[in-house]
Design a protein around this motif. Structure first.
Motif, PDB file in Angstrom:
ATOM      1  N   PHE A   1      -3.775  14.628   0.880  1.00 14.30           N
ATOM      2  CA  PHE A   1      -4.611  13.861   2.188  1.00 14.30           C
ATOM      3  C   PHE A   1      -3.515  13.455   2.926  1.00 14.30           C
ATOM      4  O   PHE A   1      -2.408  13.181   2.836  1.00 14.30           O
ATOM      5  CB  PHE A   1      -5.459  13.025   1.605  1.00 14.30           C
ATOM      6  N   ARG A   2      -3.895  13.013   4.076  1.00 18.67           N
ATOM      7  CA  ARG A   2      -3.296  12.273   5.203  1.00 18.67           C
ATOM      8  C   ARG A   2      -3.912  11.027   5.377  1.00 18.67           C
ATOM      9  O   ARG A   2      -5.068  10.841   5.372  1.00 18.67           O
ATOM     10  CB  ARG A   2      -3.020  13.123   6.595  1.00 18.67           C
ATOM     11  N   PHE A   3      -3.074   9.853   5.564  1.00 17.97           N
ATOM     12  CA  PHE A   3      -3.815   8.528   5.810  1.00 17.97           C
ATOM     13  C   PHE A   3      -3.287   7.861   6.903  1.00 17.97           C
ATOM     14  O   PHE A   3      -2.115   8.049   7.388  1.00 17.97           O
ATOM     15  CB  PHE A   3      -3.295   7.642   4.424  1.00 17.97           C
ATOM     16  N   THR A   4      -4.351   7.411   7.691  1.00 22.64           N
ATOM     17  CA  THR A   4      -3.917   6.518   8.838  1.00 22.64           C
ATOM     18  C   THR A   4      -4.223   5.137   8.668  1.00 22.64           C
ATOM     19  O   THR A   4      -5.531   4.918   8.305  1.00 22.64           O
ATOM     20  CB  THR A   4      -4.534   6.928  10.145  1.00 22.64           C
ATOM     21  N   LEU A   5      -3.452   4.240   8.970  1.00 18.92           N
ATOM     22  CA  LEU A   5      -3.797   2.711   8.939  1.00 18.92           C
ATOM     23  C   LEU A   5      -4.488   2.312   9.947  1.00 18.92           C
ATOM     24  O   LEU A   5      -3.945   2.522  10.959  1.00 18.92           O
ATOM     25  CB  LEU A   5      -2.439   1.895   8.689  1.00 18.92           C
ATOM     26  N   LEU A   6      -5.385   1.571   9.984  1.00 10.64           N
ATOM     27  CA  LEU A   6      -6.339   1.183  11.507  1.00 10.64           C
ATOM     28  C   LEU A   6      -6.511  -0.191  11.501  1.00 10.64           C
ATOM     29  O   LEU A   6      -6.849  -0.850  12.567  1.00 10.64           O
ATOM     30  CB  LEU A   6      -7.755   1.666  11.139  1.00 10.64           C
ATOM     31  N   ASP A   7      -5.961  -1.011  10.463  1.00  7.77           N
ATOM     32  CA  ASP A   7      -6.027  -2.287  10.462  1.00  7.77           C
ATOM     33  C   ASP A   7      -4.665  -3.137  10.394  1.00  7.77           C
ATOM     34  O   ASP A   7      -4.066  -2.843   9.131  1.00  7.77           O
ATOM     35  CB  ASP A   7      -6.968  -2.974   9.502  1.00  7.77           C
ATOM     36  N   ASP A   8      -4.216  -3.592  11.521  1.00  6.25           N
ATOM     37  CA  ASP A   8      -2.864  -4.029  11.405  1.00  6.25           C
ATOM     38  C   ASP A   8      -2.660  -5.375  10.589  1.00  6.25           C
ATOM     39  O   ASP A   8      -1.499  -5.969  10.592  1.00  6.25           O
ATOM     40  CB  ASP A   8      -2.286  -4.171  13.023  1.00  6.25           C
ATOM     41  N   SER A   9      -3.624  -5.804  10.171  1.00  5.86           N
ATOM     42  CA  SER A   9      -3.210  -7.023   9.163  1.00  5.86           C
ATOM     43  C   SER A   9      -3.107  -6.484   7.677  1.00  5.86           C
ATOM     44  O   SER A   9      -2.838  -7.585   7.071  1.00  5.86           O
ATOM     45  CB  SER A   9      -4.753  -7.903   8.961  1.00  5.86           C
ATOM     46  N   TYR A  10      -3.023  -5.326   7.540  1.00  6.56           N
ATOM     47  CA  TYR A  10      -2.764  -4.541   6.312  1.00  6.56           C
ATOM     48  C   TYR A  10      -1.382  -4.209   6.258  1.00  6.56           C
ATOM     49  O   TYR A  10      -0.970  -3.709   7.373  1.00  6.56           O
ATOM     50  CB  TYR A  10      -3.840  -3.715   5.962  1.00  6.56           C
ATOM     51  N   ARG A  11      -0.623  -4.045   5.345  1.00  4.73           N
ATOM     52  CA  ARG A  11       0.826  -3.362   5.297  1.00  4.73           C
ATOM     53  C   ARG A  11       0.529  -2.179   4.417  1.00  4.73           C
ATOM     54  O   ARG A  11       0.100  -2.079   3.243  1.00  4.73           O
ATOM     55  CB  ARG A  11       1.636  -4.310   4.660  1.00  4.73           C
ATOM     56  N   LEU A  12       1.152  -1.038   4.903  1.00  2.00           N
ATOM     57  CA  LEU A  12       1.101   0.295   4.167  1.00  2.00           C
ATOM     58  C   LEU A  12       2.208   0.375   3.401  1.00  2.00           C
ATOM     59  O   LEU A  12       3.507   0.252   3.946  1.00  2.00           O
ATOM     60  CB  LEU A  12       0.947   1.480   4.993  1.00  2.00           C
ATOM     61  N   ILE A  13       2.113   0.819   2.225  1.00  2.00           N
ATOM     62  CA  ILE A  13       3.322   1.049   1.148  1.00  2.00           C
ATOM     63  C   ILE A  13       3.036   2.321   0.394  1.00  2.00           C
ATOM     64  O   ILE A  13       2.127   2.816  -0.015  1.00  2.00           O
ATOM     65  CB  ILE A  13       3.370  -0.177   0.075  1.00  2.00           C
ATOM     66  N   ASP A  14       4.225   3.232   0.647  1.00  2.00           N
ATOM     67  CA  ASP A  14       4.077   4.513  -0.102  1.00  2.00           C
ATOM     68  C   ASP A  14       4.903   4.380  -1.438  1.00  2.00           C
ATOM     69  O   ASP A  14       6.072   3.754  -1.509  1.00  2.00           O
ATOM     70  CB  ASP A  14       4.938   5.629   0.703  1.00  2.00           C
ATOM     71  N   ARG A  15       4.226   5.142  -2.591  1.00  2.00           N
ATOM     72  CA  ARG A  15       5.064   5.310  -3.876  1.00  2.00           C
ATOM     73  C   ARG A  15       5.085   6.695  -4.107  1.00  2.00           C
ATOM     74  O   ARG A  15       4.240   7.444  -3.280  1.00  2.00           O
ATOM     75  CB  ARG A  15       4.123   4.493  -4.812  1.00  2.00           C
ATOM     76  N   THR A  16       5.906   7.148  -5.244  1.00  2.95           N
ATOM     77  CA  THR A  16       5.891   8.286  -5.510  1.00  2.95           C
ATOM     78  C   THR A  16       5.567   8.534  -6.807  1.00  2.95           C
ATOM     79  O   THR A  16       6.177   7.953  -7.789  1.00  2.95           O
ATOM     80  CB  THR A  16       7.224   8.853  -5.237  1.00  2.95           C
ATOM     81  N   ALA A  17       4.194   9.104  -6.894  1.00  2.16           N
ATOM     82  CA  ALA A  17       3.817   9.218  -8.256  1.00  2.16           C
ATOM     83  C   ALA A  17       3.888  10.277  -9.118  1.00  2.16           C
ATOM     84  O   ALA A  17       4.355  11.310  -8.423  1.00  2.16           O
ATOM     85  CB  ALA A  17       2.164   8.784  -8.418  1.00  2.16           C
TER      86      ALA A  17
END
Length: 321
Positions: free
Chosen positions: A305-321
């Motif tokens: 999937f592709r993900f787009t953050l829409l709320d800048d009060s949240y912080r996006l963190i990527d992990r490698t599973a």
């Protein structure tokens, strides 16, 4: 009714939730068959009324095994396997606790500690005895109740997908109130919103772009009540009998089968972010999005999937599973 881009939407209320079906051709007879199929499985699996195959099992707890249809048996067997994993937050035998808490229903309240202790004693998944030959289920102790609410929607969503594919549908979507199953790639993908916890219905943290995948979200904001200034949500810890308390507001699973989504949202909610990401190592077919109370959106990976953050009060963190 069709929209400008020729999407036809059909809706009904089943399993206590609004159900939405989207097709790209007008086909009311097919929509009726879809809703009929959902009702058929609801009638087999529900614990919210006196009669169903699952309730037949519960009524015979401590007395005798009950033979059920093969689909019901296989789903119960799947649920028991998930329940028996070491440290599992999934428990098909949690019915007595769910019934006592009544979270999301009239009369919800915090049970006294002594009641919790008594109920925990009749929620052991190892006391659910299965007979593959007779297709029978035996709850060995009186007072036991199995509850497939954590897994039924995923199973039914997959059966709807199978029906649509059998009918030649190449593009469509079924939303069973938290379980979304998609077919095809209209305009390249489906865009599925990720809800913002404890906000209005339209508020989104972000959006996923998927194709031919299921999206299942389980969150503490879905059903809860407050008592003496404390919030109690519906995701119960089978070890303590109380709502699970960790850093999470929600877990979303992206997978091929919605049934896997149901199982893994519960497993990973119980595990938390760090352990949950470790559990997904080597599982290319399962991906997770964790939304934390600290306003972090943690992606286990982004293969499907592709993900787009829409709320800048949240912080996006990527992990490698």
């Amino acid at each position: 009714m069709p929209t400008d881009d020729s999407v036809y939407s059909y809706s009904a209320v089943l399993m206590g939730s609004p159900i939405l079906l989207k097709l790209f051709s007008h086909n009311e007879p097919l929509a009726s068959r879809v809703f009929g199929l959902i009702k058929q499985y609801e009638d087999l699996l529900t614990v919210n009324r006196a009669q169903s195959q699952v309730m037949d099992i519960n009524h015979a707890a401590g007395e005798r095994p009950v033979a059920v249809s093969r689909p019901v048996y296989q789903l119960i067997k799947c649920a028991k396997a998930a329940s028996m994993l070491p440290g599992s937050a999934f428990n098909l035998a949690i019915g007595p606790l769910v019934k006592r808490w009544r979270i999301g229903f009239k009369g919800d309240s915090v049970p006294p500690a002594n009641e919790i202790a008594v109920l925990l004693d009749v929620t052991r998944p190892e006391d659910v005895v299965l007979d593959d030959t007779a297709l029978s289920v035996f709850l060995t102790r009186k007072g036991m109740e199995i509850d497939l609410g954590a897994i039924a929607k995923g199973y039914i969503a997959d059966r709807v997908r199978d029906l649509l594919q059998k009918e030649g549908v190449t593009e469509g979507l079924i939303n069973l109130g938290g379980n979304v199953q998609t077919l095809g790639t209209p305009q390249g993908c489906w865009s599925i919103g990720l809800k913002k916890p404890f906000s209005n219905a339209d508020a989104l943290v972000g959006a996923m772009e998927i194709a031919n995948k299921s999206v299942v979200t389980s969150g503490t904001y879905e059903r809860y009540f407050e008592q003496n200034g404390q919030r109690y949500h519906h995701i119960l810890d089978p070890q303590t009998g109380y709502p699970l308390d960790n850093e999470l507001d929600s877990v979303t699973i992206i997978s091929t089968d919605s049934l896997d989504g149901d199982i893994w949202t519960t497993l990973l909610y119980g595990a938390g972010v760090e352990k949950g990401c470790r559990m997904l190592k080597g599982r290319d077919d399962i991906e997770a999005i964790f939304v934390t109370k600290a306003r972090e959106v943690v992606l286990s990976s982004r293969r499907q999937f592709r993900f787009t953050l829409l709320d800048d009060s949240y912080r996006l963190i990527d992990r490698t599973a």
